[in-house]
Design a protein around this motif. Structure first.
Motif, PDB file in Angstrom:
ATOM      1  N   SER A   1      15.549  45.958 -72.222  1.00 56.16           N
ATOM      2  CA  SER A   1      15.110  45.132 -73.348  1.00 56.16           C
ATOM      3  C   SER A   1      15.383  43.641 -73.121  1.00 56.16           C
ATOM      4  CB  SER A   1      15.777  45.599 -74.644  1.00 56.16           C
ATOM      5  OG  SER A   1      17.174  45.410 -74.575  1.00 56.16           O
ATOM      6  N   SER A   2      15.915  43.304 -71.956  1.00 59.71           N
ATOM      7  CA  SER A   2      16.152  41.900 -71.634  1.00 59.71           C
ATOM      8  C   SER A   2      14.821  41.192 -71.406  1.00 59.71           C
ATOM      9  CB  SER A   2      17.019  41.774 -70.374  1.00 59.71           C
ATOM     10  OG  SER A   2      16.270  42.132 -69.224  1.00 59.71           O
ATOM     11  N   GLU A   3      14.883  39.877 -71.325  1.00 62.05           N
ATOM     12  CA  GLU A   3      13.676  39.098 -71.062  1.00 62.05           C
ATOM     13  C   GLU A   3      13.027  39.539 -69.747  1.00 62.05           C
ATOM     14  OE1 GLU A   3      12.499  34.491 -70.058  1.00 62.05           O
ATOM     15  OE2 GLU A   3      14.155  34.845 -71.453  1.00 62.05           O
TER      16      GLU A   3
ATOM     17  N   GLU B   1      11.509  43.112 -70.200  1.00 63.19           N
ATOM     18  CA  GLU B   1      10.274  43.089 -70.980  1.00 63.19           C
ATOM     19  C   GLU B   1       9.140  42.418 -70.218  1.00 63.19           C
ATOM     20  OE1 GLU B   1      11.174  41.454 -74.818  1.00 63.19           O
ATOM     21  OE2 GLU B   1      12.235  43.274 -75.448  1.00 63.19           O
ATOM     22  N   ARG B   2       9.476  41.372 -69.467  1.00 60.76           N
ATOM     23  CA  ARG B   2       8.453  40.693 -68.664  1.00 60.76           C
ATOM     24  C   ARG B   2       7.874  41.652 -67.632  1.00 60.76           C
ATOM     25  NH1 ARG B   2       9.379  35.759 -64.345  1.00 60.76           N
ATOM     26  NH2 ARG B   2       7.185  35.522 -63.768  1.00 60.76           N
TER      27      ARG B   2
ATOM     28  N   TYR C   1      13.319  40.595 -62.039  1.00 61.32           N
ATOM     29  CA  TYR C   1      14.028  41.805 -62.453  1.00 61.32           C
ATOM     30  C   TYR C   1      14.997  42.261 -61.361  1.00 61.32           C
ATOM     31  CZ  TYR C   1      14.695  46.500 -64.371  1.00 61.32           C
ATOM     32  OH  TYR C   1      15.230  47.651 -64.890  1.00 61.32           O
TER      33      TYR C   1
END
Length: 129
Positions: free
Chosen positions: A16-18, A21-22, A94
């Motif tokens: 669920s981190s940026e 999600e990216r 990531y």
């Protein structure tokens, strides 16, 4: 709290981190893009034909050259596509996050208190400071 539970929570937070999600959004756009899917399908078909032709005793060098040229053209189109570029950039970000987290866990597990503490034994290291 058990370590496995903590790892599960960390995994959920990573997702669920940026960066998570990216990557998820980029992967979805990548998978849903009809142009990219078409290019990948053609690429796979061309590769299959090339592989099958490679098993023949008599090879048609002109055909091999034409297929190879087309494979390179398709590859260039894929890697130049904005959605593909975003997917690659998201995957790199990531992976960097995961690498940094692993390095921090290892550093803490080894009892290192200073960030970038060097043991001069590269087998204990997650990467040079």
């Amino acid at each position: 709290m058990e370590l496995i539970e903590m790892a599960a929570i960390l995994g959920q937070r990573i997702r669920s981190s940026e960066a998570g999600e990216r990557l998820e959004n980029a992967a979805r756009a990548y998978a849903e893009n009809t142009e990219l899917r078409s290019l990948f399908t053609e690429y796979q078909v061309q590769q299959k034909v090339l592989e099958e032709h490679g098993t023949l005793e008599v090879k048609d060098e002109a055909l091999i050259s034409a297929i190879d040229k087309r494979l390179n053209e398709i590859y260039d189109q894929i890697i130049a596509h904005e959605i593909y570029k975003e997917y690659e950039a998201a995957q790199e970000a990531y992976n960097a996050l995961i690498s940094n987290l692993i390095s921090e866990v290892v550093r803490q597990a080894n009892g290192e208190t200073e960030e970038g503490a060097c043991t001069h034994d590269c087998s204990t290291c997650g990467g040079c400071h």
